[in-house]
Write a protein that holds these residues in place. Sequence first.
Motif, PDB file in Angstrom:
ATOM      1  N   ARG A 210      46.641  37.343  42.541  1.00  0.00           N
ATOM      2  CA  ARG A 210      46.871  38.062  43.791  1.00  0.00           C
ATOM      3  C   ARG A 210      46.898  39.572  43.561  1.00  0.00           C
ATOM      4  O   ARG A 210      46.317  40.352  44.319  1.00  0.00           O
ATOM      5  CB  ARG A 210      48.175  37.575  44.411  1.00  0.00           C
ATOM      6  CG  ARG A 210      48.775  38.467  45.492  1.00  0.00           C
ATOM      7  CD  ARG A 210      47.816  38.809  46.619  1.00  0.00           C
ATOM      8  NE  ARG A 210      47.326  37.655  47.342  1.00  0.00           N
ATOM      9  CZ  ARG A 210      46.492  37.729  48.379  1.00  0.00           C
ATOM     10  NH1 ARG A 210      46.053  38.906  48.788  1.00  0.00           N
ATOM     11  NH2 ARG A 210      46.075  36.630  48.981  1.00  0.00           N
ATOM     12  N   ILE A 211      47.572  40.007  42.493  1.00  0.00           N
ATOM     13  CA  ILE A 211      47.682  41.432  42.199  1.00  0.00           C
ATOM     14  C   ILE A 211      46.304  42.043  41.930  1.00  0.00           C
ATOM     15  O   ILE A 211      45.944  43.080  42.490  1.00  0.00           O
ATOM     16  CB  ILE A 211      48.612  41.642  40.988  1.00  0.00           C
ATOM     17  CG1 ILE A 211      50.044  41.207  41.342  1.00  0.00           C
ATOM     18  CG2 ILE A 211      48.598  43.088  40.540  1.00  0.00           C
ATOM     19  CD1 ILE A 211      50.948  41.061  40.150  1.00  0.00           C
ATOM     20  N   LEU A 212      45.511  41.390  41.078  1.00  0.00           N
ATOM     21  CA  LEU A 212      44.178  41.900  40.767  1.00  0.00           C
ATOM     22  C   LEU A 212      43.281  41.896  41.993  1.00  0.00           C
ATOM     23  O   LEU A 212      42.492  42.826  42.219  1.00  0.00           O
ATOM     24  CB  LEU A 212      43.553  41.066  39.647  1.00  0.00           C
ATOM     25  CG  LEU A 212      44.182  41.194  38.263  1.00  0.00           C
ATOM     26  CD1 LEU A 212      43.529  40.221  37.298  1.00  0.00           C
ATOM     27  CD2 LEU A 212      44.059  42.616  37.747  1.00  0.00           C
ATOM     28  N   PHE A 213      43.379  40.861  42.798  1.00  0.00           N
ATOM     29  CA  PHE A 213      42.554  40.739  43.999  1.00  0.00           C
ATOM     30  C   PHE A 213      42.789  41.925  44.938  1.00  0.00           C
ATOM     31  O   PHE A 213      41.840  42.557  45.422  1.00  0.00           O
ATOM     32  CB  PHE A 213      42.871  39.428  44.701  1.00  0.00           C
ATOM     33  CG  PHE A 213      42.192  39.267  46.035  1.00  0.00           C
ATOM     34  CD1 PHE A 213      40.821  39.145  46.132  1.00  0.00           C
ATOM     35  CD2 PHE A 213      42.941  39.239  47.199  1.00  0.00           C
ATOM     36  CE1 PHE A 213      40.196  38.998  47.360  1.00  0.00           C
ATOM     37  CE2 PHE A 213      42.333  39.093  48.433  1.00  0.00           C
ATOM     38  CZ  PHE A 213      40.954  38.968  48.515  1.00  0.00           C
ATOM     39  N   GLU A 214      44.056  42.264  45.174  1.00  0.00           N
ATOM     40  CA  GLU A 214      44.330  43.362  46.100  1.00  0.00           C
ATOM     41  C   GLU A 214      43.951  44.704  45.494  1.00  0.00           C
ATOM     42  O   GLU A 214      43.505  45.608  46.199  1.00  0.00           O
ATOM     43  CB  GLU A 214      45.795  43.327  46.511  1.00  0.00           C
ATOM     44  CG  GLU A 214      46.140  42.112  47.356  1.00  0.00           C
ATOM     45  CD  GLU A 214      47.387  42.298  48.192  1.00  0.00           C
ATOM     46  OE1 GLU A 214      47.934  43.417  48.206  1.00  0.00           O
ATOM     47  OE2 GLU A 214      47.807  41.318  48.845  1.00  0.00           O
ATOM     48  N   ARG A 215      44.107  44.842  44.183  1.00  0.00           N
ATOM     49  CA  ARG A 215      43.663  46.091  43.563  1.00  0.00           C
ATOM     50  C   ARG A 215      42.161  46.275  43.709  1.00  0.00           C
ATOM     51  O   ARG A 215      41.669  47.356  44.044  1.00  0.00           O
ATOM     52  CB  ARG A 215      44.036  46.123  42.076  1.00  0.00           C
ATOM     53  CG  ARG A 215      43.586  47.428  41.393  1.00  0.00           C
ATOM     54  CD  ARG A 215      43.915  47.434  39.921  1.00  0.00           C
ATOM     55  NE  ARG A 215      43.053  46.556  39.144  1.00  0.00           N
ATOM     56  CZ  ARG A 215      41.844  46.904  38.708  1.00  0.00           C
ATOM     57  NH1 ARG A 215      41.338  48.078  39.008  1.00  0.00           N
ATOM     58  NH2 ARG A 215      41.125  46.070  38.004  1.00  0.00           N
ATOM     59  N   LEU A 216      41.404  45.202  43.464  1.00  0.00           N
ATOM     60  CA  LEU A 216      39.953  45.288  43.559  1.00  0.00           C
ATOM     61  C   LEU A 216      39.504  45.574  44.985  1.00  0.00           C
ATOM     62  O   LEU A 216      38.567  46.339  45.217  1.00  0.00           O
ATOM     63  CB  LEU A 216      39.329  43.985  43.050  1.00  0.00           C
ATOM     64  CG  LEU A 216      39.437  43.746  41.541  1.00  0.00           C
ATOM     65  CD1 LEU A 216      39.122  42.302  41.207  1.00  0.00           C
ATOM     66  CD2 LEU A 216      38.507  44.678  40.789  1.00  0.00           C
ATOM     67  N   LYS A 217      40.166  44.950  45.953  1.00  0.00           N
ATOM     68  CA  LYS A 217      39.801  45.186  47.350  1.00  0.00           C
ATOM     69  C   LYS A 217      40.046  46.634  47.735  1.00  0.00           C
ATOM     70  O   LYS A 217      39.230  47.259  48.410  1.00  0.00           O
ATOM     71  CB  LYS A 217      40.601  44.263  48.265  1.00  0.00           C
ATOM     72  CG  LYS A 217      40.091  42.840  48.311  1.00  0.00           C
ATOM     73  CD  LYS A 217      40.697  42.082  49.468  1.00  0.00           C
ATOM     74  CE  LYS A 217      40.255  42.670  50.792  1.00  0.00           C
ATOM     75  NZ  LYS A 217      40.769  41.905  51.938  1.00  0.00           N
ATOM     76  N   ARG A 218      41.190  47.179  47.301  1.00  0.00           N
ATOM     77  CA  ARG A 218      41.523  48.558  47.640  1.00  0.00           C
ATOM     78  C   ARG A 218      40.614  49.547  46.932  1.00  0.00           C
ATOM     79  O   ARG A 218      40.061  50.461  47.535  1.00  0.00           O
ATOM     80  CB  ARG A 218      42.978  48.846  47.266  1.00  0.00           C
ATOM     81  CG  ARG A 218      43.996  48.176  48.143  1.00  0.00           C
ATOM     82  CD  ARG A 218      45.355  48.335  47.521  1.00  0.00           C
ATOM     83  NE  ARG A 218      45.539  49.723  47.096  1.00  0.00           N
ATOM     84  CZ  ARG A 218      46.575  50.459  47.430  1.00  0.00           C
ATOM     85  NH1 ARG A 218      47.515  49.942  48.164  1.00  0.00           N
ATOM     86  NH2 ARG A 218      46.677  51.692  47.022  1.00  0.00           N
ATOM     87  N   ALA A 219      40.448  49.395  45.644  1.00  0.00           N
ATOM     88  CA  ALA A 219      39.668  50.362  44.867  1.00  0.00           C
ATOM     89  C   ALA A 219      38.193  50.300  45.214  1.00  0.00           C
ATOM     90  O   ALA A 219      37.524  51.322  45.327  1.00  0.00           O
ATOM     91  CB  ALA A 219      39.879  50.112  43.378  1.00  0.00           C
ATOM     92  N   GLY A 220      37.642  49.081  45.385  1.00  0.00           N
ATOM     93  CA  GLY A 220      36.216  48.932  45.647  1.00  0.00           C
ATOM     94  C   GLY A 220      35.783  49.510  46.968  1.00  0.00           C
ATOM     95  O   GLY A 220      34.636  49.873  47.156  1.00  0.00           O
ATOM     96  N   GLY A 221      36.690  49.609  47.917  1.00  0.00           N
ATOM     97  CA  GLY A 221      36.336  50.158  49.213  1.00  0.00           C
ATOM     98  C   GLY A 221      36.195  51.663  49.213  1.00  0.00           C
ATOM     99  O   GLY A 221      35.621  52.238  50.115  1.00  0.00           O
ATOM    100  N   ARG A 222      36.790  52.341  48.192  1.00  0.00           N
ATOM    101  CA  ARG A 222      36.784  53.804  48.179  1.00  0.00           C
ATOM    102  C   ARG A 222      35.730  54.369  47.232  1.00  0.00           C
ATOM    103  O   ARG A 222      35.027  55.307  47.540  1.00  0.00           O
ATOM    104  CB  ARG A 222      38.168  54.317  47.767  1.00  0.00           C
ATOM    105  CG  ARG A 222      39.273  53.949  48.731  1.00  0.00           C
ATOM    106  CD  ARG A 222      40.523  54.747  48.393  1.00  0.00           C
ATOM    107  NE  ARG A 222      40.947  54.563  47.017  1.00  0.00           N
ATOM    108  CZ  ARG A 222      41.814  53.629  46.622  1.00  0.00           C
ATOM    109  NH1 ARG A 222      42.317  52.804  47.518  1.00  0.00           N
ATOM    110  NH2 ARG A 222      42.162  53.531  45.357  1.00  0.00           N
ATOM    111  N   THR A 223      35.670  53.816  46.054  1.00  0.00           N
ATOM    112  CA  THR A 223      34.750  54.343  45.045  1.00  0.00           C
ATOM    113  C   THR A 223      34.327  53.201  44.134  1.00  0.00           C
ATOM    114  O   THR A 223      34.980  52.155  44.084  1.00  0.00           O
ATOM    115  CB  THR A 223      35.426  55.461  44.228  1.00  0.00           C
ATOM    116  OG1 THR A 223      34.479  56.000  43.307  1.00  0.00           O
ATOM    117  CG2 THR A 223      36.630  54.920  43.471  1.00  0.00           C
TER     118      THR A 223
END
Length: 626
Positions: free
Chosen positions: A467-480
């Motif tokens: 869950r932690i990695l999933f939300e990090r990837l979703k947040r980071a991938g949307g910006r850069t």
Amino acid sequence: MKQLIQLLPDHIANQIAAGEVVQRPASVVKELLENAVDAGATRIELLIKDAGKALVQVIDNGCGMSAVDARMSFERHATSKIRKSEDLFNIRTMGFRGEAMASIAAVAQVNMRTRLHDAELGHEIVIEGSEIKKMEPCMCSKGTSLQVKNLFFNVPARRNFLKSNPVEIRHILNEFIRVALSQPEIAMRLDNQGTIVYDLPAAGLEDRLLALIGKEYKGQLIPIGEETTYLGMQGFIAQPEICKRRASEQFFFVNRRFIKSSYLHHAVKRAYEGLIPEDAHPFYCIFFDIAPEHVDINIHPTKTEIKFDDERTVYQLLHSIVRKGIGEHHQGPALRQSEDEDSFVRLIAQTPLPVQALDEGISNFSSKPSTGLLSGKNGGGFTSRVPADSGSNWGERFPGGWSERSGGGKQEAIPNFLFPDPPQQLEKAAAEAPQPTGFLAQMGQRYIVSPSKDGLIVIDQCHAHQRILFERLKRAGGRTALASQGLLFPRTLSFSPMDFSFMREVEAEVRLMGFDLNEFGQNTYILHGVPAELKGSKAEKFFEEIITEVREAGGVDVKEKVHDRLAKSIAMKSAMAAGTSLDAIEMKTLVDQLFACEQPGHSPTGKPTYYKLGIKDLEQFFLKNT
């Protein structure tokens, strides 16, 4: 009194009718290809420019038309296939309503050249927006060549609703594949922007299938067939071992006409029951040959939905034949056809008319950090820092780096391997979060136990990390773009023309997630790098999942769905495995980051990340056993 109701001018009526028939360039492709089939062509060529918006051209060597027939073909409700109402129930051709050409000519610039086989000269007709601009004899090849240029040139509002070129090409490919499958004895060619996508010689059904859907199915197809007095059935199904999550490689044809039927699809899936996962779909290409009077094909504008006069019989027969085919090519005894199914097939074979359907030890702290929590890479672009008083390999175990937090008058170093800034959802999970000053214990190298406000909380460390990695990837991938790890040897990825169109549609989104790839020749990409959390050997699996997601998205929020699919897949494959030993700081970091997530209660696949054992639960247990 003023008259309110008036007849519409012909050009407006034609544009309204075109809205039903011509929705996008693929609609034009479908109509023109089917007309070429009805003309008895043995060779058909399709040329596309600008995803069909600038040009759709179909060239065939069919029977051709006389000057009068060529002119009449653009009139509404002009057809050579219907003479009386009874003919509607004896249709074996593709087109019959006489609306297609009139509708296309109403919203495009059309140029037709056609010539009868026994004629010396052909005839050319030029039409723009239903208005004939030119009609004269010409020199041309036998058969018909029809160009449809600048679709919706006179209805710009309709043109604005068209999707991007990769999406429109995908729809065109769908229509081409369906016609090519239904007519394997016709040589067909598809040229997109001067590049040959398909060049299919006349062949048998199996060879045509392999040419269209890919060589991966070679040797994996099971032939099926049955002839009864009610209908004939033949085709190919896939062996259970190669079934995929895609729900798009399924083809039904009734009297050579492609149809969609969730009812018949259920019959096929039920035959695979127990052999494939519930979310998997088998490949199949099945032809039904049935007397036209038993089928009503005039219930849907696109003719992709039909009705049988005895659907229950068709369902049972299809299910039995597919199950029999699997049983004959599979050694599982459970797949042998039952006596009831055999007798049903015999009953159908002997019945001249349709059978009428009936109604129907708890603490395990480690003083030394252990290895193997994550790959030794710096994920997410954060900088790792090792405490001066520690000899542990923190940079390898928590590649996200460190942050410092004040507590009790001293600085505490916490591995920050997830978010650069935690989200503002702490209040949401505060009621169930562990006590900040409580103990943390690892149990079975799988679970973390901690006290909460009114009981105990048990955390599944694997699901929590996902869950932690999933939300990090979703947040980071949307910006850069996420960090990419270069491959020592770049890899060549080849796709079918359809899958390649899917990849082009979401190429930018794939790059944002850390895949470094470039187009290389026809239907091919070169992969230079993968997300830092992944190994290169997993790349093909990810692209298969991406393509599946694009297929199933149906053009709605497809980029967001692909982003979620990639984030989920990377998180699942990058998270710690069961049996990973954690020390006190690692457990605390994991717990803190979990309850800083937007949805801390479930993993990306919906599995619970923690279980709360309340004081009342304990009281009930002990009172019950006293």
